[in-house]
Design a protein around this motif. Structure first.
Motif, PDB file in Angstrom:
ATOM      1  N   SER A 279       0.827  -1.213   0.000  1.00  0.00           N
ATOM      2  CA  SER A 279       0.000   0.000   0.000  1.00  0.00           C
ATOM      3  C   SER A 279       0.860   1.262   0.000  1.00  0.00           C
ATOM      4  CB  SER A 279      -0.933  -0.001   1.210  1.00  0.00           C
ATOM      5  OG  SER A 279      -0.272   0.491   2.353  1.00  0.00           O
ATOM      6  N   MET A 280       2.050   1.172   0.609  1.00  0.00           N
ATOM      7  CA  MET A 280       2.903   2.361   0.721  1.00  0.00           C
ATOM      8  C   MET A 280       3.741   2.597  -0.528  1.00  0.00           C
ATOM      9  SD  MET A 280       4.561   2.489   4.526  1.00  0.00           S
ATOM     10  CE  MET A 280       4.904   0.797   4.860  1.00  0.00           C
ATOM     11  N   LEU A 281       4.066   1.492  -1.223  1.00  0.00           N
ATOM     12  CA  LEU A 281       5.108   1.548  -2.237  1.00  0.00           C
ATOM     13  C   LEU A 281       4.876   2.588  -3.340  1.00  0.00           C
ATOM     14  CD1 LEU A 281       7.724   0.114  -2.192  1.00  0.00           C
ATOM     15  CD2 LEU A 281       6.804  -1.610  -3.748  1.00  0.00           C
ATOM     16  N   PRO A 282       3.670   2.663  -3.941  1.00  0.00           N
ATOM     17  CA  PRO A 282       3.507   3.628  -5.039  1.00  0.00           C
ATOM     18  C   PRO A 282       3.808   5.062  -4.606  1.00  0.00           C
ATOM     19  CG  PRO A 282       1.617   2.158  -4.905  1.00  0.00           C
ATOM     20  CD  PRO A 282       2.454   1.889  -3.695  1.00  0.00           C
ATOM     21  N   MET A 283       3.304   5.421  -3.402  1.00  0.00           N
ATOM     22  CA  MET A 283       3.493   6.784  -2.921  1.00  0.00           C
ATOM     23  C   MET A 283       4.975   7.039  -2.600  1.00  0.00           C
ATOM     24  SD  MET A 283       1.150   8.973  -2.698  1.00  0.00           S
ATOM     25  CE  MET A 283       2.038  10.450  -2.966  1.00  0.00           C
ATOM     26  N   LEU A 284       5.657   6.037  -2.028  1.00  0.00           N
ATOM     27  CA  LEU A 284       7.073   6.200  -1.697  1.00  0.00           C
ATOM     28  C   LEU A 284       7.901   6.392  -2.963  1.00  0.00           C
ATOM     29  CD1 LEU A 284       7.686   3.626   1.189  1.00  0.00           C
ATOM     30  CD2 LEU A 284       7.436   6.099   1.333  1.00  0.00           C
ATOM     31  N   ILE A 285       7.585   5.601  -3.999  1.00  0.00           N
ATOM     32  CA  ILE A 285       8.332   5.726  -5.253  1.00  0.00           C
ATOM     33  C   ILE A 285       8.097   7.108  -5.845  1.00  0.00           C
ATOM     34  CG2 ILE A 285       8.464   4.883  -7.631  1.00  0.00           C
ATOM     35  CD1 ILE A 285       7.837   2.084  -6.482  1.00  0.00           C
ATOM     36  N   LEU A 286       6.838   7.528  -5.860  1.00  0.00           N
ATOM     37  CA  LEU A 286       6.534   8.853  -6.400  1.00  0.00           C
ATOM     38  C   LEU A 286       7.254   9.931  -5.598  1.00  0.00           C
ATOM     39  CD1 LEU A 286       4.795  10.489  -8.451  1.00  0.00           C
ATOM     40  CD2 LEU A 286       3.141  10.757  -6.603  1.00  0.00           C
ATOM     41  N   PHE A 287       7.278   9.760  -4.281  1.00  0.00           N
ATOM     42  CA  PHE A 287       7.914  10.771  -3.433  1.00  0.00           C
ATOM     43  C   PHE A 287       9.403  10.882  -3.736  1.00  0.00           C
ATOM     44  CE2 PHE A 287       9.997  12.384   0.362  1.00  0.00           C
ATOM     45  CZ  PHE A 287       9.216  13.484   0.651  1.00  0.00           C
ATOM     46  N   ILE A 288      10.058   9.729  -3.836  1.00  0.00           N
ATOM     47  CA  ILE A 288      11.504   9.765  -4.084  1.00  0.00           C
ATOM     48  C   ILE A 288      11.784  10.334  -5.476  1.00  0.00           C
ATOM     49  CG2 ILE A 288      13.552   8.310  -4.382  1.00  0.00           C
ATOM     50  CD1 ILE A 288      12.338   6.526  -2.139  1.00  0.00           C
ATOM     51  N   ALA A 289      10.932   9.975  -6.449  1.00  0.00           N
ATOM     52  CA  ALA A 289      11.147  10.449  -7.819  1.00  0.00           C
ATOM     53  C   ALA A 289      10.875  11.946  -7.941  1.00  0.00           C
ATOM     54  CB  ALA A 289      10.261   9.673  -8.782  1.00  0.00           C
ATOM     55  N   ALA A 290       9.886  12.451  -7.218  1.00  0.00           N
ATOM     56  CA  ALA A 290       9.464  13.845  -7.399  1.00  0.00           C
ATOM     57  C   ALA A 290       9.645  14.636  -6.114  1.00  0.00           C
ATOM     58  CB  ALA A 290       8.010  13.895  -7.855  1.00  0.00           C
ATOM     59  N   GLN A 291      10.699  14.295  -5.355  1.00  0.00           N
ATOM     60  CA  GLN A 291      10.871  14.885  -4.023  1.00  0.00           C
ATOM     61  C   GLN A 291      10.834  16.412  -4.066  1.00  0.00           C
ATOM     62  OE1 GLN A 291      14.376  13.558  -1.988  1.00  0.00           O
ATOM     63  NE2 GLN A 291      14.019  14.885  -0.248  1.00  0.00           N
ATOM     64  N   ARG A 292      11.490  16.995  -5.096  1.00  0.00           N
ATOM     65  CA  ARG A 292      11.585  18.452  -5.099  1.00  0.00           C
ATOM     66  C   ARG A 292      10.215  19.110  -5.248  1.00  0.00           C
ATOM     67  NH1 ARG A 292      13.386  21.011 -10.698  1.00  0.00           N
ATOM     68  NH2 ARG A 292      14.819  19.383 -11.273  1.00  0.00           N
ATOM     69  N   TYR A 293       9.283  18.465  -5.956  1.00  0.00           N
ATOM     70  CA  TYR A 293       7.950  19.055  -6.100  1.00  0.00           C
ATOM     71  C   TYR A 293       7.153  18.934  -4.804  1.00  0.00           C
ATOM     72  CZ  TYR A 293       9.104  19.286 -11.003  1.00  0.00           C
ATOM     73  OH  TYR A 293       9.719  19.578 -12.173  1.00  0.00           O
ATOM     74  N   PHE A 294       7.320  17.798  -4.110  1.00  0.00           N
ATOM     75  CA  PHE A 294       6.674  17.666  -2.803  1.00  0.00           C
ATOM     76  C   PHE A 294       7.201  18.735  -1.853  1.00  0.00           C
ATOM     77  CE2 PHE A 294       5.862  13.374  -4.369  1.00  0.00           C
ATOM     78  CZ  PHE A 294       4.575  13.160  -3.918  1.00  0.00           C
ATOM     79  N   VAL A 295       8.538  18.873  -1.834  1.00  0.00           N
ATOM     80  CA  VAL A 295       9.152  19.844  -0.924  1.00  0.00           C
ATOM     81  C   VAL A 295       8.642  21.246  -1.233  1.00  0.00           C
ATOM     82  CG1 VAL A 295      11.328  20.952  -0.337  1.00  0.00           C
ATOM     83  CG2 VAL A 295      11.184  18.476  -0.417  1.00  0.00           C
ATOM     84  N   ARG A 296       8.575  21.562  -2.530  1.00  0.00           N
ATOM     85  CA  ARG A 296       8.103  22.894  -2.883  1.00  0.00           C
ATOM     86  C   ARG A 296       6.633  23.081  -2.526  1.00  0.00           C
ATOM     87  NH1 ARG A 296       9.429  24.931  -8.585  1.00  0.00           N
ATOM     88  NH2 ARG A 296       8.434  22.968  -9.040  1.00  0.00           N
ATOM     89  N   GLY A 297       5.841  22.035  -2.741  1.00  0.00           N
ATOM     90  CA  GLY A 297       4.420  22.135  -2.401  1.00  0.00           C
ATOM     91  C   GLY A 297       4.230  22.405  -0.919  1.00  0.00           C
ATOM     92  N   ILE A 298       5.004  21.711  -0.089  1.00  0.00           N
ATOM     93  CA  ILE A 298       4.885  21.904   1.362  1.00  0.00           C
ATOM     94  C   ILE A 298       5.400  23.279   1.759  1.00  0.00           C
ATOM     95  CG2 ILE A 298       5.764  21.083   3.573  1.00  0.00           C
ATOM     96  CD1 ILE A 298       5.575  18.231   2.296  1.00  0.00           C
ATOM     97  N   ALA A 299       6.518  23.696   1.150  1.00  0.00           N
ATOM     98  CA  ALA A 299       7.035  25.037   1.456  1.00  0.00           C
ATOM     99  C   ALA A 299       6.030  26.108   1.045  1.00  0.00           C
ATOM    100  CB  ALA A 299       8.372  25.253   0.759  1.00  0.00           C
TER     101      ALA A 299
END
Lengths: 305, 312
Positions: A279-299
């Motif tokens: 259940s976690m794997l798809p989101m973890l892969i997406l997070f690692i692949a697109a980390q900078r967009y997640f970081v920017r979204g949170i910032a």
């Protein structure tokens, strides 16, 4: 932060740009000052923290590869020796995981796509067109950021019930078609774009829609990617709203499915952890692949204050 | 919002006017989103208030008005009081702890050292893990019999602990789990703020002979004021709305010691635990929660604006 002068808007834009790549990721290594350690003393703080953060995840993975007997052993077995890969297909086929995955992908895709469309349209209106009532409308939208779903869940449930969407995927999609955070993020970003290109296109007779889709959106791909991944994360991991609106197993999302899987496999710890990893794997892969967009979204969520 | 207008008044030209002033087109662009937000955010907050004045069930359309009875009931409801006490306890543990840890962690994550990308990933990655997956994980990590937490703490002579099953331990265990889940979010906000601190200021302080600690204390920390204020407000709001972890992991127990407001509201409105006509009462509780959140937010911003210095 309350009153934004025009320079602040540009500053907000440059903050967006600055957080694209957090400094320090370029591989520069600072020279050590005091040489009382063969490495920077910061490692003494960061290494234990990293271990504490990662150990729960790693132990879940290890447990998912153990036999049931190995999971019921104290002290815990940290390295099972032979890996029971078979736990994964067993967990997958013991409950309708594939249905839950498909449901979650349908809901997430629909919500992300509609947010990209509706938020882009609205943000272009707020950023580039002067119309009667604009400031009031924008203020009301931003004010709704103060209304959490938890406090309006009962009336929202009744609205969705009136629409006959309860216990369908529509109940998860329709209330989330447009998100105020997305409107805010894109409006701020559009305002930082140079207006001259758009003016030139308008003089050449292009319609506003054409300007938006041919000029503004192609320049806004980083902001759109940021909105997409953050919305994806929220929708994929949402729990309370699916919990109250969905009742049947064939309409479950992954989160509801994981909950029901946990209920039916409380003592099969190895299978439970295999299901959890899946259940976690798809989101973890997406997070690692697109980390900078997640970081920017949170910032950027930080910027909305 | 006033900005866009002001920027443009300087140079009114044909194209500029054609681009920026059209009431009809403007509304057409924003209407779909405005309609959806009005329907699913603004309308519910009004309807929620009306529901709180009714004796309502989610199953029946018959909802007679009963005045302020639901609000009076809150005052004499021991479970509502227990929920409020639990929320205050959780918030008091979660907010300061998570923010202080995140602050020092962000300073460390802002160093230019080897492995920094690995460290950042390790801290950020729980952001991607859902609350339910986190729950499944921590119920296993904190398993009283076979859990790795009791084993590791036993190694240094602590425990064994009952974690989620013990009356004293359940709430702190929830707090630890939630800090694991939210630390990345807080650290990202602080890290973004730290990278906005001008190098010249820090270097100037160093030239003037300030120690690293006093530079941090007197130069960096004040500049992190807005980020801290935001995180305090944001963490408080999310703390008083805690639900997923309680519903899934502790189910309000043991003995209602983790039954927080949204969990109680959920049980009243969406389960038959307290009879099927408690939705109006639940709506009243939700409205009180909304007002509390509103007051907390405004107070914190008001206090914050007196203390925090925004750099211009």
């Amino acid at each position: 932060m309350k009153v934004r002068q025009s320079s602040d808007v540009r500053a907000a834009g440059s903050t967006l740009a600055a957080t694209t790549a957090l400094a320090g990721e370029t591989g520069m290594v600072e020279k050590r000052r005091g040489a009382w350690l063969p490495f920077s003393p910061w490692h003494l703080l960061l290494m234990p923290v990293a271990i504490v953060m990662l150990v729960p995840l790693l132990w879940v993975v290890m447990t998912s590869l153990e036999t049931l007997g190995q999971t019921q052993h104290f002290p815990p077995i940290l390295w099972p020796g032979s890996f029971q890969w078979n736990n994964y297909p067993r967990a997958w086929s013991s409950v309708p995981f594939s249905t839950w995955f498909v449901n979650t992908i349908i809901v997430t895709t629909a919500v992300v796509a509609s947010n990209l469309l509706f938020c882009s349209l609205a943000a272009y209106g707020f950023a580039r067109i002067r119309f009667f009532g604009k400031n009031v409308a924008y203020f009301f939208l931003l004010a709704t950021l103060m209304i959490p779903i938890q406090v309006v869940i009962i009336p929202t449930f009744l609205i969705v019930k009136q629409m006959h969407l309860i216990d369908t995927l529509g109940a998860l999609i329709v209330p989330n078609l447009a998100n105020v955070f997305g409107i805010f993020l894109l409006t701020q970003f559009f305002r930082t774009l140079p207006i001259e290109l758009e003016e030139a296109a308008r003089i050449d007779g292009a319609s506003r829609l054409k300007v938006l889709f041919r000029i503004v959106l192609p320049l806004s791909l980083p902001a759109l990617a940021t909105l997409a991944v953050i919305q994806f994360l929220w929708t994929w991991n949402d729990f309370l709203w699916p919990l109250v609106t969905i009742f049947h197993e064939n309409v479950f999302t992954l989160q509801l499915g994981l909950m029901s899987f946990q209920g039916s496999h409380v003592n099969d710890t190895n299978l439970l952890m295999a299901g959890n990893v899946m259940s976690m794997l798809p989101m973890l892969i997406l997070f690692i692949a697109a980390q900078r967009y997640f970081v920017r979204g949170i910032a950027t969520q930080g910027l909305k204050g | 919002m006033a900005v866009a207008a002001r920027q443009r008044t300087g140079a009114p030209g044909f194209a500029r006017r054609a681009l920026t002033s059209d009431h009809m087109a403007g509304w057409l662009f924003v209407l779909p989103a405005v309609f959806l937000v009005a329907l699913f955010s603004i309308f519910p907050i009004i309807w929620g208030f009306l529901l709180s004045l009714q004796k309502a069930s989610l199953l029946s359309p018959n909802r007679p008005y009963i005045g302020l009875d639901n609000y009076q009931r809150i005052a004499s409801d021991p479970l509502a009081r227990q929920a409020a006490v639990n929320a205050v306890y959780y918030t008091a543990l979660f907010v300061p702890t998570s923010i202080i840890i995140a602050l020092f962690l962000a300073v460390a994550l802002n160093q230019k050292i080897r492995l920094i990308r690995f460290y950042r990933l390790a801290v950020f990655i729980p952001v991607a893990v859902s609350t339910i997956a986190t729950g499944v994980m921590f119920m296993w990590v904190f398993d009283a019999q076979f859990g790795i937490a009791n084993w590791a703490l036993g190694g240094v002579g602590l425990g064994p602990f009952g974690w989620f099953d013990s009356v004293q331990g359940a709430m702190p265990s929830l707090v630890i789990m939630c800090i694991w889940g939210w630390l990345g979010f807080d650290a990202i906000i602080y890290l973004a703020a730290l990278q906005g601190v001008p190098h010249e200021l820090v270097e100037a302080a160093a030239v003037d002979g300030a120690t690293r600690w006093s530079t941090f204390r007197h130069v960096t920390l004040p500049l992190l004021g807005p980020a801290t204020l935001l995180l305090v407000v944001w963490s408080t709001i999310s703390a008083v709305q805690l639900f997923d972890e309680v519903f899934f992991v502790t189910k309000g127990g043991p003995l209602n010691h983790t039954a927080v407001p949204v969990f109680y509201i959920y049980r009243l409105a969406f389960t038959s635990l307290y009879g099927f006509s408690s939705a109006g009462y639940a709506a009243a509780l939700a409205y009180v929660l909304f007002v509390v959140i509103l007051i907390l937010t405004l107070t914190q911003f008001w206090l914050g604006n007196r203390v925090v210095h925004y750099s211009s």
